[in-house]
Design a protein around this motif. Structure first.
Motif, PDB file in Angstrom:
ATOM      1  N   LEU A 164       0.841  -1.204   0.000  1.00 51.89           N
ATOM      2  CA  LEU A 164       0.000   0.000   0.000  1.00 51.89           C
ATOM      3  C   LEU A 164       0.875   1.252   0.000  1.00 51.89           C
ATOM      4  O   LEU A 164       0.595   2.221  -0.703  1.00 51.89           O
ATOM      5  CB  LEU A 164      -0.922   0.000   1.218  1.00 51.89           C
ATOM      6  CG  LEU A 164      -1.962  -1.123   1.249  1.00 51.89           C
ATOM      7  CD1 LEU A 164      -2.812  -1.018   2.504  1.00 51.89           C
ATOM      8  CD2 LEU A 164      -2.841  -1.080   0.020  1.00 51.89           C
ATOM      9  N   ALA A 165       1.953   1.203   0.792  1.00 53.04           N
ATOM     10  CA  ALA A 165       2.869   2.344   0.830  1.00 53.04           C
ATOM     11  C   ALA A 165       3.470   2.578  -0.551  1.00 53.04           C
ATOM     12  O   ALA A 165       3.558   3.717  -1.016  1.00 53.04           O
ATOM     13  CB  ALA A 165       3.973   2.098   1.851  1.00 53.04           C
ATOM     14  N   ALA A 166       3.850   1.494  -1.206  1.00 56.99           N
ATOM     15  CA  ALA A 166       4.443   1.621  -2.533  1.00 56.99           C
ATOM     16  C   ALA A 166       3.449   2.224  -3.514  1.00 56.99           C
ATOM     17  O   ALA A 166       3.790   3.089  -4.317  1.00 56.99           O
ATOM     18  CB  ALA A 166       4.909   0.250  -3.030  1.00 56.99           C
ATOM     19  N   ARG A 167       2.181   1.778  -3.412  1.00 56.49           N
ATOM     20  CA  ARG A 167       1.169   2.327  -4.315  1.00 56.49           C
ATOM     21  C   ARG A 167       0.985   3.813  -4.070  1.00 56.49           C
ATOM     22  O   ARG A 167       0.886   4.589  -5.013  1.00 56.49           O
ATOM     23  CB  ARG A 167      -0.165   1.609  -4.120  1.00 56.49           C
ATOM     24  CG  ARG A 167      -0.194   0.309  -4.867  1.00 56.49           C
ATOM     25  CD  ARG A 167      -1.572  -0.304  -4.865  1.00 56.49           C
ATOM     26  NE  ARG A 167      -1.420  -1.718  -5.181  1.00 56.49           N
ATOM     27  CZ  ARG A 167      -2.025  -2.698  -4.560  1.00 56.49           C
ATOM     28  NH1 ARG A 167      -2.879  -2.434  -3.603  1.00 56.49           N
ATOM     29  NH2 ARG A 167      -1.798  -3.938  -4.906  1.00 56.49           N
ATOM     30  N   SER A 168       0.938   4.210  -2.801  1.00 56.26           N
ATOM     31  CA  SER A 168       0.709   5.642  -2.585  1.00 56.26           C
ATOM     32  C   SER A 168       1.982   6.437  -2.872  1.00 56.26           C
ATOM     33  O   SER A 168       1.922   7.630  -3.095  1.00 56.26           O
ATOM     34  CB  SER A 168       0.148   5.911  -1.188  1.00 56.26           C
ATOM     35  OG  SER A 168       1.143   5.773  -0.223  1.00 56.26           O
ATOM     36  N   ASP A 169       3.138   5.770  -2.905  1.00 56.54           N
ATOM     37  CA  ASP A 169       4.369   6.454  -3.310  1.00 56.54           C
ATOM     38  C   ASP A 169       4.472   6.597  -4.824  1.00 56.54           C
ATOM     39  O   ASP A 169       5.442   7.156  -5.336  1.00 56.54           O
ATOM     40  CB  ASP A 169       5.599   5.691  -2.800  1.00 56.54           C
ATOM     41  CG  ASP A 169       5.911   6.044  -1.349  1.00 56.54           C
ATOM     42  OD1 ASP A 169       5.315   7.003  -0.841  1.00 56.54           O
ATOM     43  OD2 ASP A 169       6.746   5.362  -0.746  1.00 56.54           O
ATOM     44  N   GLY A 170       3.512   6.036  -5.533  1.00 56.69           N
ATOM     45  CA  GLY A 170       3.487   6.232  -6.974  1.00 56.69           C
ATOM     46  C   GLY A 170       4.052   5.088  -7.795  1.00 56.69           C
ATOM     47  O   GLY A 170       4.310   5.240  -8.982  1.00 56.69           O
ATOM     48  N   LEU A 171       4.267   3.929  -7.174  1.00 56.15           N
ATOM     49  CA  LEU A 171       4.786   2.799  -7.930  1.00 56.15           C
ATOM     50  C   LEU A 171       3.641   2.083  -8.644  1.00 56.15           C
ATOM     51  O   LEU A 171       2.571   1.871  -8.061  1.00 56.15           O
ATOM     52  CB  LEU A 171       5.503   1.801  -7.003  1.00 56.15           C
ATOM     53  CG  LEU A 171       6.959   2.101  -6.674  1.00 56.15           C
ATOM     54  CD1 LEU A 171       7.067   3.278  -5.737  1.00 56.15           C
ATOM     55  CD2 LEU A 171       7.652   0.893  -6.084  1.00 56.15           C
TER      56      LEU A 171
ATOM     57  N   ALA B  75      -1.593   6.771  -6.513  1.00 52.68           N
ATOM     58  CA  ALA B  75      -0.426   7.525  -6.947  1.00 52.68           C
ATOM     59  C   ALA B  75      -0.816   8.895  -7.496  1.00 52.68           C
ATOM     60  O   ALA B  75      -0.064   9.852  -7.369  1.00 52.68           O
ATOM     61  CB  ALA B  75       0.325   6.728  -8.008  1.00 52.68           C
ATOM     62  N   PHE B  83       2.054   4.615   7.927  1.00 55.17           N
ATOM     63  CA  PHE B  83       1.444   3.405   8.456  1.00 55.17           C
ATOM     64  C   PHE B  83       1.911   3.102   9.877  1.00 55.17           C
ATOM     65  O   PHE B  83       3.001   3.493  10.280  1.00 55.17           O
ATOM     66  CB  PHE B  83       1.797   2.212   7.569  1.00 55.17           C
ATOM     67  CG  PHE B  83       1.227   2.299   6.188  1.00 55.17           C
ATOM     68  CD1 PHE B  83       0.031   1.690   5.878  1.00 55.17           C
ATOM     69  CD2 PHE B  83       1.891   2.994   5.192  1.00 55.17           C
ATOM     70  CE1 PHE B  83      -0.494   1.772   4.614  1.00 55.17           C
ATOM     71  CE2 PHE B  83       1.367   3.086   3.918  1.00 55.17           C
ATOM     72  CZ  PHE B  83       0.168   2.466   3.632  1.00 55.17           C
ATOM     73  N   TYR B  89      10.675   0.400   3.097  1.00 54.91           N
ATOM     74  CA  TYR B  89      11.178  -0.672   2.232  1.00 54.91           C
ATOM     75  C   TYR B  89      12.437  -1.235   2.875  1.00 54.91           C
ATOM     76  O   TYR B  89      13.429  -0.525   3.017  1.00 54.91           O
ATOM     77  CB  TYR B  89      11.459  -0.134   0.834  1.00 54.91           C
ATOM     78  CG  TYR B  89      10.275   0.621   0.272  1.00 54.91           C
ATOM     79  CD1 TYR B  89       9.061  -0.030   0.073  1.00 54.91           C
ATOM     80  CD2 TYR B  89      10.347   1.975  -0.018  1.00 54.91           C
ATOM     81  CE1 TYR B  89       7.956   0.659  -0.403  1.00 54.91           C
ATOM     82  CE2 TYR B  89       9.248   2.662  -0.500  1.00 54.91           C
ATOM     83  CZ  TYR B  89       8.055   2.003  -0.691  1.00 54.91           C
ATOM     84  OH  TYR B  89       6.969   2.672  -1.148  1.00 54.91           O
ATOM     85  N   MET B 104       9.886   8.255  -8.335  1.00 55.10           N
ATOM     86  CA  MET B 104       8.790   7.698  -9.122  1.00 55.10           C
ATOM     87  C   MET B 104       7.966   8.805  -9.777  1.00 55.10           C
ATOM     88  O   MET B 104       7.398   8.628 -10.838  1.00 55.10           O
ATOM     89  CB  MET B 104       7.868   6.837  -8.253  1.00 55.10           C
ATOM     90  CG  MET B 104       8.514   5.614  -7.658  1.00 55.10           C
ATOM     91  SD  MET B 104       9.416   4.576  -8.827  1.00 55.10           S
ATOM     92  CE  MET B 104       8.080   3.892  -9.797  1.00 55.10           C
ATOM     93  N   ARG B 169       7.391  14.688  -0.173  1.00 62.37           N
ATOM     94  CA  ARG B 169       6.551  14.799  -1.366  1.00 62.37           C
ATOM     95  C   ARG B 169       5.779  16.088  -1.415  1.00 62.37           C
ATOM     96  O   ARG B 169       5.184  16.410  -2.428  1.00 62.37           O
ATOM     97  CB  ARG B 169       5.544  13.648  -1.368  1.00 62.37           C
ATOM     98  CG  ARG B 169       6.068  12.424  -2.022  1.00 62.37           C
ATOM     99  CD  ARG B 169       5.206  11.274  -1.674  1.00 62.37           C
ATOM    100  NE  ARG B 169       3.821  11.497  -2.099  1.00 62.37           N
ATOM    101  CZ  ARG B 169       2.877  10.598  -1.942  1.00 62.37           C
ATOM    102  NH1 ARG B 169       3.147   9.475  -1.374  1.00 62.37           N
ATOM    103  NH2 ARG B 169       1.670  10.852  -2.361  1.00 62.37           N
TER     104      ARG B 169
END
Lengths: 271, 395
Positions: A164-171, B75, B83, B89, B104, B169
């Motif tokens: 979910l974090a990756a999706r909201s980071d734009g991935l 996005a 979270f 990551y 990104m 961001r």
């Protein structure tokens, strides 16, 4: 006391497992006469390793055969990961209709042995004119249901929050697979690579069916050609060739095992 | 620029047969800090994910600065999520974690390839990203940690990196899902003020999900109390505390918990508890069941009996330093009563097994059988109407 006992048992097991390999190495260093002598001695009285290994490298195109094995195994592993990882990600983390059914089909696929489908595969390869090419050794194995299964189980354990974090980071979903899932599924990927490379380096069944040219032989098939062509009863040379084709696998395993353990000790995602 | 930064409109969501959200309406003003608070399973995290675009709603719309973004993926909404598990990551350093959202967003697919670094255009962009990451790191005091991976950091440090990843961001909104729940108590209190400070400096709308009512009271401009997939009340912290619209709001907000006494409305419009009339001028039918809510600090305990005083038994006195909690039980009450008072007031009570509980009439909160707040008839003193914000509770 317990520790000593444990060591003895483990050592005995190790000797038992290693003995054939030691015998192989020992034989590869012996002259022919000594191979057939009555006594069992591990250390050759006459060293003819040089002759045996020279034969192994000259009577068949050993370099070419090792290269074939390398190309085939590398290509198979690469394609398997490229195809299986996105599939496993979808099965583990995306919600869509029919997902469980698809996963069921993957599990069913695990039950189908290569031998059961080798005739249709052969027919297809013949129709496509792929027989006696390196491609025919690679293509049938590019999609591994075992890899999908293994990766799916591993990816399931990756926290949803990370995705979910990756999706909201734009991935994008593809970027998630290659930038987030692959680096984190590295232990699973290296474990799978060990399975895959061992299986395909050692595979004799499919190359025997699909390949009839020495130039295109994989290592085990090359060994077969070597025995057929030359060393019917020259066990010294045969064992020398066997040592040569086994060595890369042993080295690969030692290397990958280190990576594998490194991967396993990688700390968790949170905590 | 409209007056509403985020507008959640009629949001409904079900997982299978479980209805998680039922017609949520919430309007957040620009720059506002809103806490979504409620017990676990009340749907607050799901609502946050719907706002973020990580979960599609079954019905309803999400408006961002007046624009319908319901169909937009996460996005493209330009909201940053933080979270509870930090969701850093694990294979990237703090610097890379913080830079990834910018990489990104600003670099095209081809520019992200490893060798593209050699192009001057890409180098300029990467340098700019690097500078922004450093600036955010300085602001959060994590500059020395930038080369570490998450596994080499403590929980608090990871939390800061996660905040940094959201901060770099310059998003249109911060969405935080219990960001402090994994920290130990001392650090949690400290990070509270840091997040509030961060919000003030960034001036960005913040939706903050928590199950900790104290966190919500202390941090938010307004609190939305959620229960069973509905918003029961949206109001400023002091209004929520003083003037709850629903018994569940009163029960959830405030520690120790509010005292609730079952009562019956008598012919004179008063509420009778155990034969004592404790509240007057109740706008409810005669004979109906109501509940009287009394905050612990408003509950008075007296050795002397008298009208409007409920006989109770003293259980124990809990000293908390600056104040003391007096625990009592009463006949016919399932839950005990708690009174909060200065230790000097509590100390003399210890010699009395029998006490009498009372509260000033204006401190009493009256709720009907369904839990809705019951109005009081005006009489002399100005009566307060309960503040109903957000959606009126249907019952």
């Amino acid at each position: 006391m317990m520790r000593a006992l444990r060591l003895v048992v483990l050592a005995a097991g190790a000797v038992l497992v290693l003995f054939p390999f030691l015998f192989m190495i020992s034989t590869s260093l012996k002259p022919q006469a000594e191979v057939f002598s009555a006594g069992l001695s591990m250390i050759p009285t006459h060293w003819s390793g040089w002759e045996n290994y020279t034969k192994a490298f000259t009577r068949i195109p050993m370099g070419r055969i090792l290269l074939n094995g390398l190309i085939v195994c590398a290509a198979i592993v690469a394609f398997q990961i490229v195809f299986a990882l996105p599939a496993a990600y979808a099965l583990a983390k995306l919600r869509f209709r029919g997902r469980e059914l698809l996963f069921g089909i993957v599990l069913l696929g695990l039950l189908v042995p290569i031998h059961a489908i080798s005739i249709p595969l052969y027919a297809a390869a013949r129709t496509l004119g792929l027989l006696n090419t390196l491609a025919v050794l690679i293509v049938p194995f590019t999609l591994s249901v075992f890899a999908i299964f293994l990766f799916r189980q591993f990816i399931k354990a990756i926290p949803d929050d990370l995705i979910l974090a990756a999706r909201s980071d734009g991935l994008s979903e593809a970027a998630i697979v290659w930038r987030i899932i692959l680096p984190n599924a590295w232990p699973a990927a290296s474990a799978f690579a060990i399975f895959s490379v061992v299986a395909h380096w050692n595979d004799l069944y499919w190359p025997l069916i699909a390949i009839s040219k020495t130039q295109l032989a994989t290592p085990p098939l090359g060994l077969l050609f070597f025995r057929a062509a030359e060393a019917g009863d020259d066990y010294g040379a045969l064992m020398a060739a066997t040592v040569v084709i086994t060595a890369p696998l042993v080295l690969f395993f030692l290397f990958a095992q280190r990576l594998f353990i490194e991967g396993m000790t990688m700390t968790g995602l949170k905590g | 620029m409209s007056e509403v930064a985020i507008h959640l409109h009629g949001i409904a969501k079900a997982f299978g047969a479980t209805r998680v959200l039922e017609g949520i309406d919430l309007a957040v003003a620009p720059g506002e800090f809103i806490a979504l608070v409620g017990p676990s399973g009340c749907g607050k995290s799901t609502l946050l994910r719907i706002a973020a675009g990580l979960e599609p709603p079954d019905a309803g719309r999400v408006l961002l600065d007046g624009r319908d973004v319901t169909a937009l993926r996460a996005a493209d909404r330009d909201m940053a999520m933080v979270f509870q598990s930090y969701a850093l990551y694990p294979h990237l350093t703090a610097r890379q974690n913080m830079a990834l959202p910018l990489v990104m967003r600003r670099l095209g697919g081809a520019e992200r390839l490893p060798f593209a670094r050699l192009l001057p255009r890409v180098r300029t962009k990467l340098a700019a990203i690097g500078a922004e990451v450093r600036a955010a790191a300085e602001m959060l005091k994590i500059a020395p940690l930038l080369e570490r991976k998450p596994a080499q950091m403590s929980g608090g440090q990871r939390q800061r990196v996660a905040l940094g990843r959201a901060l770099v961001r310059h998003p249109r909104a911060f969405l935080m899902d219990e960001p402090l729940s994994n920290l130990d108590a001392a650090l949690r209190v400290h990070m509270r003020s840091e997040i509030v400070d961060l919000h003030r400096r960034a001036g960005v709308v913040t939706l903050y999900v928590t199950h900790d009512q104290e966190e919500a009271l202390g941090m938010a401009d307004r609190i939305a109390v959620m229960l069973g997939g509905r918003i029961l009340q949206v109001a400023a912290p002091d209004t929520i505390y003083r003037d709850p619209a629903h018994v569940e709001v009163a029960r959830f907000i405030g520690s120790p918990r509010i005292n609730l006494l079952p009562a019956m409305v008598n012919a004179g419009g008063g509420a009778e508890v155990g034969g004592q009339v404790m509240a007057a001028r109740i706008a409810a039918p005669v004979g109906s069941q109501v509940r009287l809510g009394i905050r612990p600090e408003h509950l008075r305990l007296d050795p002397q009996a008298g009208p409007g005083r409920l006989p109770v038994r003293l259980e124990r006195i809990e000293f908390l330093g600056a104040e003391a909690l007096v625990h009592c039980t009463a006949d016919g009450l399932a839950e005990g009563l708690i009174a909060k008072m200065p230790p000097t007031a509590a100390e003399p009570l210890r010699f009395h097994a029998e006490l009498h509980a009372a509260a000033d009439d204006e401190a009493l909160l009256v709720f009907d059988a369904m839990g809705a707040r019951v109005a009081r008839h005006p009489a002399g003193a100005a009566a307060r109407e309960p503040a109903h914000a957000g959606q009126p509770h249907a019952s």
